[in-house]
Structure formats: C-alpha cells, structure tokens
Scaffold this active site. Structure first.
Site, mmCIF file in Angstrom:
data_model
loop_
_atom_site.group_PDB
_atom_site.id
_atom_site.type_symbol
_atom_site.label_atom_id
_atom_site.label_comp_id
_atom_site.label_asym_id
_atom_site.label_seq_id
_atom_site.Cartn_x
_atom_site.Cartn_y
_atom_site.Cartn_z
ATOM 1 N N SER A 104 -42.532 5.636 51.910
ATOM 2 C CA SER A 104 -42.917 5.019 53.186
ATOM 3 C C SER A 104 -41.702 5.034 54.096
ATOM 4 O O SER A 104 -40.581 5.247 53.631
ATOM 5 C CB SER A 104 -43.331 3.571 52.956
ATOM 6 N N ASP A 105 -41.895 4.775 55.373
ATOM 7 C CA ASP A 105 -40.710 4.557 56.188
ATOM 8 C C ASP A 105 -40.190 3.143 55.923
ATOM 9 O O ASP A 105 -40.863 2.323 55.302
ATOM 10 C CB ASP A 105 -40.989 4.810 57.677
ATOM 11 N N TYR A 106 -38.987 2.883 56.418
ATOM 12 C CA TYR A 106 -38.304 1.638 56.063
ATOM 13 C C TYR A 106 -39.119 0.408 56.496
ATOM 14 O O TYR A 106 -39.345 0.200 57.682
ATOM 15 C CB TYR A 106 -36.922 1.594 56.730
ATOM 16 N N ASN A 107 -39.563 -0.347 55.520
ATOM 17 C CA ASN A 107 -40.304 -1.578 55.781
ATOM 18 C C ASN A 107 -41.759 -1.359 56.200
ATOM 19 O O ASN A 107 -42.487 -2.306 56.487
ATOM 20 C CB ASN A 107 -39.594 -2.392 56.883
ATOM 21 N N SER A 108 -42.199 -0.105 56.264
ATOM 22 C CA SER A 108 -43.513 0.118 56.882
ATOM 23 C C SER A 108 -44.674 -0.338 55.991
ATOM 24 O O SER A 108 -45.759 -0.593 56.501
ATOM 25 C CB SER A 108 -43.681 1.583 57.305
#
Ligand code: BGC
Length: 760
Positions: free
Chosen positions: A290-294
C-alpha cells in the site's frame, strides 16, 4: 554480478543489457519452501510479514518506551515484521537485520525499501528530466547505478519507477514520472525496471523495483495531490494502465497502490485494479504494497466505518503489505478470529512477499546486500558521477535560441545572475535518497571549470525561499528585492546575461501542488528589472513541472529548460551553454500558455467541434481569451544544428493483420554541427467504436548525425501497435483508415495514410 566495465555503459553492450530478459515471476521452484514456511508460521507471524514500518526510532539509541514507536520497536525485536523503509547504510541494515533474525524463529529476513527514484548518493536528473533525454539506454544505466549504490548500502527494494501518466502541471508529483504520454512512460518504465532489477534479482548489485502508484494517481482533480480521480474505463485502459502493464511484462517484482480513490473506490481496496486487471489479466505474481498509511485512510475516504473495515477491505482486494499504518497489525488477528476474514487470504499475501524475498536471495544470505567494502567503492564512484553528467546534459531541453545567443561566445562579457547560479542544493532535486545536501556542482562551478580563463561577473539578485527547506518543511517564499540594484548594475555592464531562475526543488513532489505556474517570489520582477537594462538574456530554468513561460517566450531570446539535473548539474549545464554538448532533449510534457488550459496534452480528442485560431468560427472547442495549443508542445526541443525529415514512405497502403507496415523516412543534418535528433512517429486512428486521440506516439529513435550526414530511418508497426480498449471492453485494433505522422515533435507534419484491413 559480472564486473561492469564503464565502457559498456554507453557502448554497444548497454543494448544487450536493455534487451536482457528479466525473469518473470512464475518461479514455481520456491513454492515448496514457501508452503513449508506457511505451515510452520503462526497467524501472528504471518501478519508480521504483511507489516512494514519506517525507522521512527533511533536504531542505536535506547528502545522507545511509549506510544506507537514502542509497538514498532517491539515488532522488530520480536521478529514480527516483513519490511522496513528508510533504513540505509551497511551498518544500520546489518544491525537491524541481526536484531530481527535473532527473534524470527523461521529465519525470514526483513526487506529494506527506500525511495531511490533518481539515484542513491550519486543523483541523476529527476525523472521528468531524465525522460526528456528520450534515451532509454541512459535511463536504464542510471537505474542500474542507483541499484548498485543502494544494494551496496543494504537496500533491497526501491519504490520506483513512478509510472503515473500526468497531464496537469499543477500536480507536484509530475516531476516523479515521465510526463503525459502512455507510450513514452511505458518505454521509460521498462528501461528503469530492467536497470534496477537486471537479469538476476538475487545479484548483490540489483534491487527489486516497484511500479507505482497503481493507478490513475496522476489524474487527481484540479492537480491537487491525494484528490479524487474520476475517469472513464477508456482513459484508464488506454492512457493510465499501459506503463503498468509494461512493468509487469518486464518482470517488475512489486507494485504500490496510490492514496487516491478511482471512480469511487480507494485504490487500496480496488479489487478491479488489484485482482482482475493486475493478477488475473496480466498475471502479476509479485506483491502489492500500500502507499504510506493508505490502508488506514480507507476509513477517511469513507468506504469503511472503522479501521478494522479498512484492513479487511484492503487485504481482500489485494493490498498485500501495509506500509506504515499498522492497521493490519492491529486488526487482522481479530478479523480471522471472528470469521470475517479467511486465513487463506493472509497466506496468499504472505506467499507473494516471501517469493520476492527468495528471489532477492535473502534466504541464502540475508546480508548479501550489505557490504562495507562495496559501499565504500561504489557510493558516488567517479564512473557513476561521469554517467550522471552524461545523462544530465542529455536531459536539457533548449526551448528557444534566437540571435544565436547560444552557445556562448568567449568574446562576450558575461554576467551570471540569479539565485540558482551558485546554488549547490536545489539542482539535486526532491526525493534525493541519500544524496548529500548541497553536493551538486553549481552552474557557477560548471562554467568556471569549463572556461577557467573567462572572467564572469555575478549577482544573486534575489532568493527563492528562506529558512528551513526539505521534503517535510513548509516552504517560506523569499520576497526580498534588495539585491535587484546590484543585479541591474552587473547586467548593464555585460554583453550578455545568463539568468538562472526557477522553483525551489522542494516545490515539487508529494503534497506540493501549485495553482500558479509562475516563477515563485520576486524572480519575475528580477527578470523584468534585468531585461530593462540588458535584454540579451539566456534564461536557464530549474523547475519540477512545466511553468507558464509566455512572458519569457515573447521577449527573452534564449531559454534553456534544465529541470533538476542532480549531482553533476553545473557541469552538464556548462556543457550545453558553452557548446561542448549540443542539446538534444525533448519535452515529455506540454508547456501551457496559461494554467487555465490544464490538463493539457497533445493526444487530445477531436471533439465534435474541432478548430483552431485561424478559423474564425465562433462555435468551436476553444477559448475566447487564449489559444488552445501548448506554448511548447510535447516532443519539442531545439538543437544547435538543423535537421530535416523528408521522404516519408509506407511499404503498403493496406496493412493486413499478421503483416508489418514499414514506415521509412530520411533524416538529414542540414546545419553545421554534429548532434542528436529524436525522430518521432505518431498515428491517428480516424474512426473507432470509442473515440481516439488526434495523435498518439507509437515510436521514436534518437539518432546522431554529423553535419551534412543523412540517414534512412525505419519504423515497423503491426496490428498490435494499433490496438486500444474499445467500446466493447476489449484490447484490439479496429479496421479502417489511419494516418501516420513523422517529425521532431508532436506537431510532426509529414503525413501518410493507410488502411488496416479486417482480419481474414
Ligand atoms: C509516497 C510514495 C513513497 C512512500 C514511501 C509515500 O508518501 O506517496 O511514493 O514511495 O511514501 O516513502
């Protein structure tokens, strides 16, 4: 890894490198090992593999004793992590890997990832600049060197390439990709994936690549980062997906989702993208991070009521690894225990991650990527710097050159003015991995070293930003005009002024959207003040996005686009300004006349009311206060020599499926300097079940010719090259009339026609 002789970087061997087969991810030989591990792992251990954290604590300092940092530290010390990011250097990566492996009873090594987008310590031009070189061999070389430096410093995995097509200069991340065109983006993406991964992922000089941000992130509404994306299936398949598909075909090891939602679904939970397209249709067998924190942000998007829902939706859709948010860590156990999530979904994701670890060779030797000797040998190695200079000068685009101001003449008294003349930091660009701050060669240094006997006068004139400036800082614009008087005095005494202006490099990249495409601060005023006393200006620009250069285009005789060129910036710029190198870059994105034209791209649709400014019809698809076309179009860039393209011929007027259409033309260097030209081939499919652009790039060749030399160039097209996502939801070519255009920009005006025959 075979020792890499420098001669191969620019020579014939590099072609072999580019064509080398990267393994596709159908490596069945690890399946038994993976299954054995899955059988032995507890659920908690499996979830650990799906968890990635950043280095939020001091690795060598005391363990954090509270908050999320304590949780992160505990996961690491219990061997319950799959990957980390931003841990670099042999010492750090070794220490962390040792700590982790001591606790992980299965000996599953950690993966270390980093955003090495355009270099590790040796910095190459930022991606949009590199794409301006249209030199796939050079782009592959820069990725290969980035991999070699990263790998020597313990990094296994880069979050690159970014292959998001973008047509909106307001979007700060346009700098991280190859611009507006799907074909160019796909070609560049393949060159990068092959450069990073080589033909053996387990080599200690190659690293895993990551195609990001799947998919459509470059179409954020109004160019505002993280914003909603809403687009047709046609645009998705014809424009956004081709570079990602090309990465899968090139064997990319991993994918990263974006932060945005696409057509109402956050891409982190987008089963159509992550399952149907990526895995079922394309056969991708690596893992998706995933993207960061997504994963956490799925709830903020409003698709899940709580974080447990975010975790369930994300994993089920195919986001295998949770970067940064710990949402899988907090919620997956309970989801399995309550029967809401089948453990087999977790197993599948773990298997994909383990497979990449096997392919990287980490199970054979978890420390194969960290070697202090290699780190010392390769970081900023002279041959790496030399390669950086070579691609940097190829990335420069000459936008305008009247009155033959360029190349510079030693006879002239030259004033060097502007905040970027002596700047050693901005040229490095944003996303600078482990590049050393203020380590770039400045324009000042480059020119001094090119022409040591020339006396240059200098004035800074103004600044761009003041105070702290980094990827994370809020930038403060500098409005101080007290240096103007000195700049005018220096300009007035010179025959010619080289004026270096632009953006702070941290004004592009993530969360750096702009609504104004002007020169920030008082730089436009400085330009006008200097222009008043000396109009003989060579404007050298540094910027991470297309700017509105209308004022300059009308008045300034010479304009040079350098983007941010990395470590060797000043030498590369000096090479072009002095004529030691004849500029050959071409824009990978249109430069607008006004922000109001955005999104702007050459491959627009015809509309029902096409027209142009020369036809005085009122009711057509234009503006009443501006032209519709670009100020500088896609594919455009000048040289110090002249090229003509002639004799466009097709071998047949009817292309039968299964056969080849050969397009030939003659390129002649009609000027008096040697140089490169990028010959570009576009097509137009006049009628389709769903409408098609007025032009689409289908091929290009970068050719070097001596003065007076001519060469026959040929391109080959097949039915497959004409395929698109039709109204019937299929990827296929439709018979009918096509045009072919050839030239040295998207305005290419040589034209020929052919018919694509129906299949027999
Ligand atoms: C960016 C990604 C990047 C990741 C890790 C995110 O904020 O969107 O492109 O790879 O951070 O640094």
């Amino acid at each position: 890894m075979k020792p890499l002789a420098l001669v191969t970087i620019f020579g014939v061997a590099a072609i072999g490198w580019l064509n080398a087969q990267t393994p596709n991810h159908n490596t069945t030989h690890y399946e038994a090992e993976i299954q054995a591990l899955l059988d032995a792992m507890t659920l908690e251990e499996k979830i650990g593999q799906l968890t990635q954290i950043s280095n939020h604590f001091d690795i060598t300092g005391p363990p954090p004793d509270e908050g999320e940092n304590k949780i992160r530290y505990d996961l690491l010390s219990k061997g319950l992590l799959g990957a980390m990011l931003n841990i670099t250097g042999t010492e750090n990566t070794r220490a962390i890997q040792e700590m982790h492996l001591k606790a992980n009873r299965h000996g599953i090594p950690l993966l270390f990832g980093l955003d090495a987008l355009h270099g590790y310590e040796t910095l190459f031009p930022v991606p949009i600049a590199e794409a301006s070189s249209w030199d796939l061999e050079a782009i592959s070389t820069s990725a290969r060197i980035t991999a070699r430096e990263s790998a020597a410093a313990g990094v296994h995995w880069t979050f690159a390439p970014m292959v998001d097509v973008s047509r909106d200069a307001r979007w700060g991340r346009i700098m991280e990709g190859a611009g507006e065109d799907p074909y160019l983006n796909a070609q560049v993406a393949v060159a990068k994936v092959k450069g990073f991964q080589g033909d053996d992922l387990s080599s200690n000089a190659t690293i895993a690549a990551c195609a990001k941000h799947f998919a459509g992130y470059g179409f954020a509404e109004a160019g505002r980062d993280y914003n909603t994306v809403d687009m047709s299936r046609q645009t998705l398949h014809n424009v956004v997906l081709p570079p990602f598909k090309a990465c899968v075909d090139a064997g990319v090891a991993t994918f990263m989702g974006g932060y945005h939602e696409l057509n109402g679904v956050p891409v982190t939970t987008h089963a159509y993208l992550l399952q149907e397209v990526l895995r079922e249709d394309w056969g991708f067998e690596g893992f998706v991070v995933s993207d960061y924190n997504s994963v956490k942000e799925v709830a903020s998007h409003g698709q899940a009521a709580d974080l447990s829902g975010s975790a369930a939706l994300s994993l089920q859709a195919g986001s295998d690894m949770d970067m940064g948010s710990l949402t899988y860590h907090y919620h997956l156990q309970e989801l399995v225990a309550s029967g809401q999530l089948d453990e087999s979904v977790i197993d599948q994701a773990v298997a994909r991650i383990l497979r990449v670890k096997f392919e990287l060779g980490l199970f054979d030797d978890p420390y194969r990527y960290c070697d202090a000797e290699r780190e010392k040998r390769w970081l900023s190695a002279p041959e790496h710097q030399e390669a950086a200079r070579s691609i940097a000068r190829q990335s420069i685009v000459l936008l305008k050159n009247e009155q033959e101001l360029l190349p510079l003449s030693r006879q002239n008294r030259i004033a060097l003015i502007g905040p970027l003349i002596k700047d050693k930091d901005n040229p490095l660009g944003s996303w600078r991995a482990r590049g050393i701050d203020s380590s770039a060669v400045s324009i000042w240094e480059g020119l001094q070293s090119a022409w040591p006997d020339t006396r240059w006068s200098y004035a800074k004139g103004c600044g761009i930003t003041t105070g702290a400036r980094s990827f994370r800082d809020r930038l403060t614009i500098d409005y101080d005009t007290s240096g103007f008087a000195e700049a005018r005095r220096v300009a007035a005494e010179a025959d010619l002024v080289v004026l270096a202006l632009g953006e702070d490099c941290f004004m592009s990249a993530e969360a750096r959207s702009r609504v104004h495409l002007d020169l920030p601060g008082v730089q436009q005023q400085l330009l006008e003040a200097v222009y008043e006393v000396n109009p003989n200006i060579v404007l050298v620009l540094m910027n991470g996005r297309p700017l509105d250069l209308s004022w300059m285009d009308e008045r300034i005789p010479a304009i040079v686009e350098t983007w941010f060129l990395g470590s060797q910036s000043g030498h590369a710029i000096a090479d072009v300004l002095t004529g030691a190198y004849n500029p050959s870059g071409k824009l990978p994105v249109c430069f607008p006349r006004s922000v109001g034209q955005l999104p702007l791209y050459y491959s627009q649709k015809n509309t029902g009311r096409p027209g142009d400014e020369n036809h005085p019809h009122i009711f057509w698809s234009g503006y009443i206060d501006e032209r519709t076309d670009a100020l500088y179009p896609f594919g455009y860039g000048l040289s110090y020599t002249e090229f003509t393209i002639s004799d466009l011929k097709l071998n047949t007027s009817t292309l039968t499926p299964g056969e080849i259409l050969t397009v030939s033309l003659t390129l002649t260097n009609t000027g008096n300097r040697a140089g490169h030209e990028v010959v570009q081939l576009y097509t137009r499919d006049h009628t389709g079940s769903s409408t098609l652009p007025v032009r689409e790039l289908k091929g290009f060749q970068k050719v070097f010719l001596e003065p007076g030399q001519r060469r026959k160039i040929t391109f080959e097209l097949t039915e497959a090259d004409l395929a698109f996502y039709t109204a019937h939801g299929k990827w296929e070519a439709e018979p009918g009339r096509f045009s072919v255009f050839a030239g040295n920009s998207s305005k290419a005006d040589l034209e020929a026609e052919f018919e694509l025959a129906a299949p027999r």
